[in-house]
Design a protein around this motif. Structure first.
Motif, PDB file in Angstrom:
ATOM      1  N   LEU A 301       0.813  -1.212   0.000  1.00  5.68           N
ATOM      2  CA  LEU A 301       0.000   0.000   0.000  1.00  5.68           C
ATOM      3  C   LEU A 301       0.847   1.262   0.000  1.00  5.68           C
ATOM      4  CD1 LEU A 301      -2.918  -0.807   2.502  1.00  5.68           C
ATOM      5  CD2 LEU A 301      -2.913  -0.965   0.008  1.00  5.68           C
ATOM      6  N   THR A 302       1.841   1.319   0.900  1.00  2.22           N
ATOM      7  CA  THR A 302       2.592   2.573   1.081  1.00  2.22           C
ATOM      8  C   THR A 302       3.651   2.799   0.003  1.00  2.22           C
ATOM      9  OG1 THR A 302       4.140   1.434   2.580  1.00  2.22           O
ATOM     10  CG2 THR A 302       2.263   2.568   3.581  1.00  2.22           C
ATOM     11  N   PRO A 307       0.804   5.388  -3.783  1.00  2.00           N
ATOM     12  CA  PRO A 307       1.594   6.392  -4.497  1.00  2.00           C
ATOM     13  C   PRO A 307       1.281   6.464  -5.992  1.00  2.00           C
ATOM     14  CG  PRO A 307       2.995   5.226  -2.960  1.00  2.00           C
ATOM     15  CD  PRO A 307       1.665   4.516  -2.958  1.00  2.00           C
ATOM     16  N   SER A 308       0.877   5.341  -6.598  1.00  2.00           N
ATOM     17  CA  SER A 308       0.590   5.341  -8.030  1.00  2.00           C
ATOM     18  C   SER A 308      -0.667   6.133  -8.368  1.00  2.00           C
ATOM     19  CB  SER A 308       0.451   3.899  -8.543  1.00  2.00           C
ATOM     20  OG  SER A 308      -0.672   3.269  -7.958  1.00  2.00           O
ATOM     21  N   ALA A 390      -6.363  12.453   5.280  1.00  2.00           N
ATOM     22  CA  ALA A 390      -6.374  11.017   4.982  1.00  2.00           C
ATOM     23  C   ALA A 390      -4.983  10.530   4.618  1.00  2.00           C
ATOM     24  CB  ALA A 390      -7.352  10.734   3.844  1.00  2.00           C
ATOM     25  N   TRP A 391      -4.264  11.303   3.819  1.00  6.72           N
ATOM     26  CA  TRP A 391      -2.899  10.908   3.452  1.00  6.72           C
ATOM     27  C   TRP A 391      -1.971  10.894   4.668  1.00  6.72           C
ATOM     28  CZ3 TRP A 391      -0.440   8.526  -0.278  1.00  6.72           C
ATOM     29  CH2 TRP A 391      -1.052   8.410  -1.522  1.00  6.72           C
ATOM     30  N   ILE A 392      -2.117  11.886   5.535  1.00  3.73           N
ATOM     31  CA  ILE A 392      -1.264  11.946   6.730  1.00  3.73           C
ATOM     32  C   ILE A 392      -1.511  10.742   7.634  1.00  3.73           C
ATOM     33  CG2 ILE A 392      -0.794  13.240   8.852  1.00  3.73           C
ATOM     34  CD1 ILE A 392      -1.437  15.799   7.289  1.00  3.73           C
ATOM     35  N   SER A 434       0.351  -5.098  -9.608  1.00  4.85           N
ATOM     36  CA  SER A 434      -1.110  -5.056  -9.659  1.00  4.85           C
ATOM     37  C   SER A 434      -1.626  -3.705 -10.148  1.00  4.85           C
ATOM     38  CB  SER A 434      -1.696  -5.370  -8.281  1.00  4.85           C
ATOM     39  OG  SER A 434      -1.302  -4.392  -7.332  1.00  4.85           O
ATOM     40  N   MET A 435      -0.926  -2.619  -9.832  1.00  2.00           N
ATOM     41  CA  MET A 435      -1.400  -1.289 -10.196  1.00  2.00           C
ATOM     42  C   MET A 435      -0.959  -0.853 -11.588  1.00  2.00           C
ATOM     43  SD  MET A 435      -3.375  -0.282  -7.875  1.00  2.00           S
ATOM     44  CE  MET A 435      -3.590   1.396  -8.441  1.00  2.00           C
TER      45      MET A 435
END
Length: 457
Positions: A301-302, A307-308, A390-392, A434-435
């Protein structure tokens, strides 16, 4: 504890991913100057995954030829390669080569691949090297690893990368085509004008090269400075492969069979019964599997999935929201490391709850990216505040989980940290694989115009 050792561990950790993180934040300045254009991020993703051949080789050597590969020479080689590659990047990033009748940025792509090998391999060499120091220094190392994303981002902000000003398109055209101005209607449409950078990409890449030199010097001092040497001598926690009379074994990718345990008293030895063959046997086989699954999930995820789609989730709210989310998320990483330094909660239940908590914010970010260019509250300042928050919280919570897992595995021995680095890279690779088709092939995410996003109120 030695303050100098903390500083050196932090500087050493900063060199782990500073080169590739620097490449990502410099993309808005590089892309207009190369023939690949905005396909470069997709190429970078593929190159980074190809570079996992480095960690794969180290892990296989650790598994099938234990004791043969010494970590210190490997670290010296990859950091020196990082210094040279970033230095060459400063002078050759915009050079092109004709292949099949079309221009390609071959020097840029080759050097990016070498830097990817450096950074990916650091995951399975830097962490095990930190085994020789106290557990507190591992947390400092993770803080430095977080700063490897923050420092280039701050320098890029100072540089003015990607700063956009919106200007009336008819006014712009009137300067360029005054003869046709009478035939143009005032559509009121805005045009994105990118502000020139305060200094060139060459200077930025030279800065990255200097950061790699600092990492190399920190590593030299961690090996040879008397203050650090005293830390090693006073370190009674000889876990994993640091056997008495054979400290050099602790620096090599060597798995004892069975792995040696920390020095404990006979009474403790009677009370303690290993629950599994992994490390000290503190955790059962199911708990070990759970820890590694969470580690892979969190890093997927991180490091890759979210990030994508960061630009898709933030840019609809404005350029300022995008830069604020990217910068504050980069700040949240080292902050999580410092929190873990003073509040290391090792409960697996708490780890699970925190992973679910962070993944929930990740799901919100992904939903906003899927709704781009018209996500929820796109015309409201509350929408901007929510996406930045949300990002933080996403980065803060999952970075804490990563650090705690690192501390847990550190206590399980040297080989556990090698597998920790391997699983980090595996999770990142699965996330990127996957992304990549979703973003670059099927183009499921739509980007809005920085100045002309028109959504229903």
């Amino acid at each position: 504890m030695s303050l100098l050792t903390h500083v050196l561990a932090c500087l050493f950790g900063m060199g782990s991913w500073v080169a590739i993180n620097g490449m990502w934040v410099e993309l808005p300045l590089i892309v207009p100057e190369i023939p690949e254009g905005w396909y470069l991020p997709s190429y970078l993703t593929v190159l980074i995954q190809m570079a996992n051949i480095g960690p794969l080789f180290i892990t296989l050597m650790h598994r099938f030829r234990p004791g043969l590969l010494n970590e210190r020479p490997v670290i010296y080689c990859i950091v020196a390669l990082g210094v040279v590659a970033t230095f060459l990047l400063a002078f050759f990033w915009n050079h092109t080569v004709t292949i099949g009748g079309s221009l390609h940025s071959v020097p840029l792509l080759v050097l990016c691949f070498l830097l990817s090998v450096v950074d990916c391999t650091s995951s399975v060499t830097f962490l095990p090297f930190m085994m020789q120091l106290r557990p507190q220094y591992l947390t400092t190392y993770f803080a430095g690893e977080g700063l490897s994303g923050l420092v280039p981002a701050l320098v890029a902000l100072i540089q003015g990368v990607g700063v956009v000003h919106c200007q009336n398109a008819t006014l712009t055209d009137s300067f360029n085509k005054t003869a046709d101005s009478s035939t143009m209607g005032d559509s009121g449409e805005l045009q994105a004008i990118y502000q020139p950078a305060k200094f060139s990409a060459q200077i930025f890449f030279l800065f990255l090269s200097a950061m790699m030199v600092v990492c190399l010097l920190a590593f030299v001092l961690l090996n040879h400075h008397p203050s650090v040497a005293r830390e090693k001598k006073n370190h009674l926690y000889f876990s994993g492969d640091l056997a008495p009379g054979g400290s050099e074994q602790g620096f090599s990718l060597h798995a004892q069979k069975p792995e040696q345990k920390p020095m404990i008293s006979p009474l403790e030895a009677v009370r303690f019964e290993p629950r599994s063959s992994f490390g000290r046997g503190t955790y059962s086989n199911m708990e070990v599997v759970f820890i590694f699954v969470v580690l892979a999930w969190v890093n997927a995820l991180t490091n890759a999935v979210l990030p994508s789609v960061q630009s898709y989730s933030c840019l609809p709210y404005g350029n300022q929201a995008y830069h604020l989310a990217a910068t504050m998320a980069a700040v949240a990483n080292p902050v999580a490391c410092f929190i873990a330094m003073f509040m290391p909660i090792r409960s697996l239940i708490f780890m699970c709850l925190l992973t679910v908590f962070g993944s929930g914010f990740g799901a919100y970010i992904m939903a906003m990216a899927a709704l781009s260019p018209c996500p929820l509250l796109v015309h409201s300042t509350y929408g901007t505040a929510v996406i930045v928050l949300a990002w933080i919280l996403f980065v803060l919570s999952l970075s804490y989980v990563k650090v705690i897992i690192g501390v847990i595995l550190r206590d399980e021995g040297h080989s556990a940290l090698v597998w920790c680095g391997a699983v980090v890279q595996l999770g990142s690779m699965l996330g990127a694989v996957s992304m990549f088709p979703l973003v670059s092939v099927y183009r499921l995410f739509k980007s809005g115009d920085a100045c002309n996003t028109k959504c229903p109120v």
